[in-house]
Design a protein around this motif. Structure first.
Motif, PDB file in Angstrom:
ATOM      1  N   CYS A   1     -34.231 -14.669  -8.039  1.00  0.00           N
ATOM      2  CA  CYS A   1     -33.441 -14.401  -9.556  1.00  0.00           C
ATOM      3  C   CYS A   1     -32.647 -15.255  -9.793  1.00  0.00           C
ATOM      4  CB  CYS A   1     -32.586 -13.444  -9.290  1.00  0.00           C
ATOM      5  SG  CYS A   1     -33.412 -11.500  -8.565  1.00  0.00           S
ATOM      6  N   GLY A   2     -32.821 -16.231 -11.070  1.00  0.00           N
ATOM      7  CA  GLY A   2     -32.254 -17.194 -11.495  1.00  0.00           C
ATOM      8  C   GLY A   2     -32.946 -18.492 -11.042  1.00  0.00           C
ATOM      9  N   TYR A   3     -32.413 -19.466 -11.556  1.00  0.00           N
ATOM     10  CA  TYR A   3     -32.881 -20.654 -10.939  1.00  0.00           C
ATOM     11  C   TYR A   3     -32.271 -21.293  -9.825  1.00  0.00           C
ATOM     12  CZ  TYR A   3     -34.698 -25.507 -10.637  1.00  0.00           C
ATOM     13  OH  TYR A   3     -35.404 -26.600 -10.518  1.00  0.00           O
ATOM     14  N   GLN A   4     -31.000 -21.599  -9.857  1.00  0.00           N
ATOM     15  CA  GLN A   4     -30.093 -21.727  -8.795  1.00  0.00           C
ATOM     16  C   GLN A   4     -29.770 -20.700  -8.006  1.00  0.00           C
ATOM     17  OE1 GLN A   4     -27.000 -24.893  -9.587  1.00  0.00           O
ATOM     18  NE2 GLN A   4     -28.312 -26.220 -10.838  1.00  0.00           N
ATOM     19  N   ASN A   5     -29.377 -19.828  -8.504  1.00  0.00           N
ATOM     20  CA  ASN A   5     -28.785 -18.474  -8.011  1.00  0.00           C
ATOM     21  C   ASN A   5     -28.933 -17.496  -9.334  1.00  0.00           C
ATOM     22  OD1 ASN A   5     -26.299 -18.488  -9.527  1.00  0.00           O
ATOM     23  ND2 ASN A   5     -25.808 -20.079  -7.871  1.00  0.00           N
ATOM     24  N   SER A   6     -28.481 -16.194  -9.058  1.00  0.00           N
ATOM     25  CA  SER A   6     -28.796 -15.103 -10.431  1.00  0.00           C
ATOM     26  C   SER A   6     -27.960 -15.311 -11.135  1.00  0.00           C
ATOM     27  CB  SER A   6     -28.412 -13.646  -9.548  1.00  0.00           C
ATOM     28  OG  SER A   6     -27.004 -13.668  -8.968  1.00  0.00           O
ATOM     29  N   THR A   7     -26.682 -16.198 -11.093  1.00  0.00           N
ATOM     30  CA  THR A   7     -25.917 -16.423 -12.301  1.00  0.00           C
ATOM     31  C   THR A   7     -26.026 -17.868 -12.950  1.00  0.00           C
ATOM     32  OG1 THR A   7     -24.166 -17.044 -10.962  1.00  0.00           O
ATOM     33  CG2 THR A   7     -24.290 -14.582 -11.388  1.00  0.00           C
ATOM     34  N   SER A   8     -26.802 -18.795 -12.294  1.00  0.00           N
ATOM     35  CA  SER A   8     -26.761 -19.911 -12.807  1.00  0.00           C
ATOM     36  C   SER A   8     -28.382 -20.691 -12.872  1.00  0.00           C
ATOM     37  CB  SER A   8     -26.004 -20.863 -12.019  1.00  0.00           C
ATOM     38  OG  SER A   8     -26.091 -22.123 -12.241  1.00  0.00           O
TER      39      SER A   8
ATOM     40  N   TYR B   1     -30.098 -14.538 -14.543  1.00  0.00           N
ATOM     41  CA  TYR B   1     -31.473 -14.001 -14.325  1.00  0.00           C
ATOM     42  C   TYR B   1     -31.838 -13.137 -15.437  1.00  0.00           C
ATOM     43  CZ  TYR B   1     -29.671  -9.405 -13.200  1.00  0.00           C
ATOM     44  OH  TYR B   1     -28.999  -8.155 -13.276  1.00  0.00           O
ATOM     45  N   VAL B   2     -33.117 -13.080 -15.465  1.00  0.00           N
ATOM     46  CA  VAL B   2     -33.897 -11.935 -16.232  1.00  0.00           C
ATOM     47  C   VAL B   2     -33.909 -10.693 -15.659  1.00  0.00           C
ATOM     48  CG1 VAL B   2     -35.755 -11.759 -17.508  1.00  0.00           C
ATOM     49  CG2 VAL B   2     -34.878 -13.889 -17.499  1.00  0.00           C
ATOM     50  N   GLU B   3     -33.504  -9.531 -16.227  1.00  0.00           N
ATOM     51  CA  GLU B   3     -33.783  -8.348 -15.348  1.00  0.00           C
ATOM     52  C   GLU B   3     -35.259  -7.923 -15.381  1.00  0.00           C
ATOM     53  OE1 GLU B   3     -32.264  -3.808 -16.375  1.00  0.00           O
ATOM     54  OE2 GLU B   3     -30.684  -5.272 -16.219  1.00  0.00           O
ATOM     55  N   ASP B   4     -35.944  -7.501 -14.393  1.00  0.00           N
ATOM     56  CA  ASP B   4     -37.252  -7.191 -14.326  1.00  0.00           C
ATOM     57  C   ASP B   4     -37.289  -6.376 -12.987  1.00  0.00           C
ATOM     58  OD1 ASP B   4     -37.417  -9.053 -12.215  1.00  0.00           O
ATOM     59  OD2 ASP B   4     -38.011 -10.717 -13.381  1.00  0.00           O
ATOM     60  N   SER B   5     -38.576  -6.119 -12.585  1.00  0.00           N
ATOM     61  CA  SER B   5     -38.981  -5.331 -11.253  1.00  0.00           C
ATOM     62  C   SER B   5     -38.484  -5.854 -10.238  1.00  0.00           C
ATOM     63  CB  SER B   5     -40.535  -5.064 -11.303  1.00  0.00           C
ATOM     64  OG  SER B   5     -41.210  -6.234 -11.073  1.00  0.00           O
ATOM     65  N   THR B   6     -38.297  -7.229 -10.138  1.00  0.00           N
ATOM     66  CA  THR B   6     -37.748  -7.721  -8.853  1.00  0.00           C
ATOM     67  C   THR B   6     -36.370  -7.989  -8.787  1.00  0.00           C
ATOM     68  OG1 THR B   6     -39.622  -9.227  -8.615  1.00  0.00           O
ATOM     69  CG2 THR B   6     -37.617 -10.074  -7.515  1.00  0.00           C
TER      70      THR B   6
ATOM     71  N   LEU C   1     -26.485  -6.362  -8.530  1.00  0.00           N
ATOM     72  CA  LEU C   1     -26.446  -6.288  -7.063  1.00  0.00           C
ATOM     73  C   LEU C   1     -27.732  -6.775  -6.205  1.00  0.00           C
ATOM     74  CD1 LEU C   1     -24.423  -5.443  -4.827  1.00  0.00           C
ATOM     75  CD2 LEU C   1     -25.857  -3.165  -4.929  1.00  0.00           C
ATOM     76  N   VAL C   2     -28.792  -6.251  -6.896  1.00  0.00           N
ATOM     77  CA  VAL C   2     -30.261  -6.663  -6.276  1.00  0.00           C
ATOM     78  C   VAL C   2     -30.158  -8.382  -6.418  1.00  0.00           C
ATOM     79  CG1 VAL C   2     -32.544  -6.555  -6.397  1.00  0.00           C
ATOM     80  CG2 VAL C   2     -31.304  -4.419  -6.456  1.00  0.00           C
ATOM     81  N   ALA C   3     -30.119  -8.796  -7.624  1.00  0.00           N
ATOM     82  CA  ALA C   3     -30.138 -10.029  -7.988  1.00  0.00           C
ATOM     83  C   ALA C   3     -29.313 -10.823  -7.216  1.00  0.00           C
ATOM     84  CB  ALA C   3     -29.770 -10.252  -9.589  1.00  0.00           C
ATOM     85  N   ALA C   4     -28.165 -10.566  -6.931  1.00  0.00           N
ATOM     86  CA  ALA C   4     -27.320 -11.180  -6.087  1.00  0.00           C
ATOM     87  C   ALA C   4     -27.718 -11.502  -4.615  1.00  0.00           C
ATOM     88  CB  ALA C   4     -25.919 -10.850  -6.088  1.00  0.00           C
ATOM     89  N   SER C   5     -28.479 -10.329  -4.030  1.00  0.00           N
ATOM     90  CA  SER C   5     -29.016 -10.433  -2.767  1.00  0.00           C
ATOM     91  C   SER C   5     -30.113 -11.178  -2.510  1.00  0.00           C
ATOM     92  CB  SER C   5     -29.143  -8.885  -2.331  1.00  0.00           C
ATOM     93  OG  SER C   5     -30.177  -8.640  -2.955  1.00  0.00           O
ATOM     94  N   LEU C   6     -30.821 -11.704  -3.834  1.00  0.00           N
ATOM     95  CA  LEU C   6     -31.832 -12.529  -3.676  1.00  0.00           C
ATOM     96  C   LEU C   6     -31.582 -14.165  -3.929  1.00  0.00           C
ATOM     97  CD1 LEU C   6     -34.584 -10.194  -5.521  1.00  0.00           C
ATOM     98  CD2 LEU C   6     -34.464 -10.636  -2.733  1.00  0.00           C
ATOM     99  N   PRO C   7     -32.521 -14.934  -3.372  1.00  0.00           N
ATOM    100  CA  PRO C   7     -32.159 -16.494  -3.654  1.00  0.00           C
ATOM    101  C   PRO C   7     -32.325 -17.068  -4.920  1.00  0.00           C
ATOM    102  CG  PRO C   7     -34.101 -16.194  -2.148  1.00  0.00           C
ATOM    103  CD  PRO C   7     -33.513 -14.812  -2.312  1.00  0.00           C
ATOM    104  N   GLY C   8     -31.921 -17.944  -5.441  1.00  0.00           N
ATOM    105  CA  GLY C   8     -32.494 -18.507  -6.613  1.00  0.00           C
ATOM    106  C   GLY C   8     -33.932 -19.040  -6.532  1.00  0.00           C
TER     107      GLY C   8
END
Length: 224
Positions: A138-145, A148-153, A158-165
């Motif tokens: 999610c996202g490039y460096q992380n979900s906020t930097s 991220y783009v909201e999609d099925s992943t 919350l889910v985006a923050a748990s996944l790596p950039g």
């Protein structure tokens, strides 16, 4: 002419031609794939190929084909050296051209993360989503930097923050893919170098044959 020398020369000449066919085939197929649009399977490759000198690859392949055509009279005229010299210089030119293409791709791998970051920033949300789904990130460096783009992943913050950039998996994929491309280019240069050596040996042999022929002619005249 020794039986092995023309066969070796012919073999590397055909390898040289095969390199040209591989180069133009890869360049044209890559351009066709990019024009066909991106999906989950090819989105990362398309972005990387868009940064590669594909048009220059087509031009290089054309020079290779022309050089191969010049080798035909050089091969079938057993005493001629002019065509061989012309082919030799053109092979050197093609080798330098291919080396330049390979170096340009290799240099790009030295700045992969920065270039991919710039590339990510100019993509549409649809392309960014495809990359997120492909690399499960999610996202490039992380979900906020960047965000991220909201999609099925990346279903929610919350889910985006748990996944790596995507920076790590995308960079690893890019380096592995580009390594194959510039290694292939350097391999073609190696074949070109061996072909130049073969041409030099054939020229040297033909010079020796001509010298021996002149000696035989003079010896025949003296005997007469």
């Amino acid at each position: 002419m020794p039986s092995k020398l023309p066969l070796v020369y012919l073999a590397f000449n055909l390898l040289f031609l095969a390199c040209g066919a591989l180069l133009i085939g890869f360049s044209l197929l890559s351009e066709q794939t990019m024009r066909g649009g991106s999906n989950l399977d090819n989105v990362a490759r398309n972005l990387l190929l868009d940064q590669c000198p594909l048009t220059a690859g087509v031009v290089n392949a054309i020079f290779i084909f022309v050089t191969f055509l010049l080798s035909l009279p050089a091969f079938f005229l057993p005493t001629n050296r002019g065509w061989l010299r012309a082919q030799g210089w053109l092979v050197v030119f093609c080798a330098m051209f291919t080396l330049g293409l390979g170096l340009s791709v290799w240099i790009s791998t030295l700045q992969t993360r920065r270039k991919l970051g710039d590339m990510w920033g100019v993509q549409t949300g649809e392309i960014q989503s495809l990359l997120q789904r492909k690399f499960n990130c999610c996202g490039y460096q992380n979900s906020t930097s960047p965000l991220y783009v909201e999609d099925s992943t990346c279903l929610n913050p919350l889910v985006a923050a748990s996944l790596p950039g995507c920076i790590a998996p995308f960079s690893n994929f890019a380096n592995a893919y580009l390594d194959i491309i510039f290694t292939a280019a350097f391999g073609m240069v190696g074949i070109d170098a061996i072909l130049v050596l073969c041409i030099a040996m054939v020229i040297q042999y033909r010079m020796e044959q001509e010298r021996y022929r002149h000696i035989d002619e003079k010896a025949g005249m003296k005997g007469f």
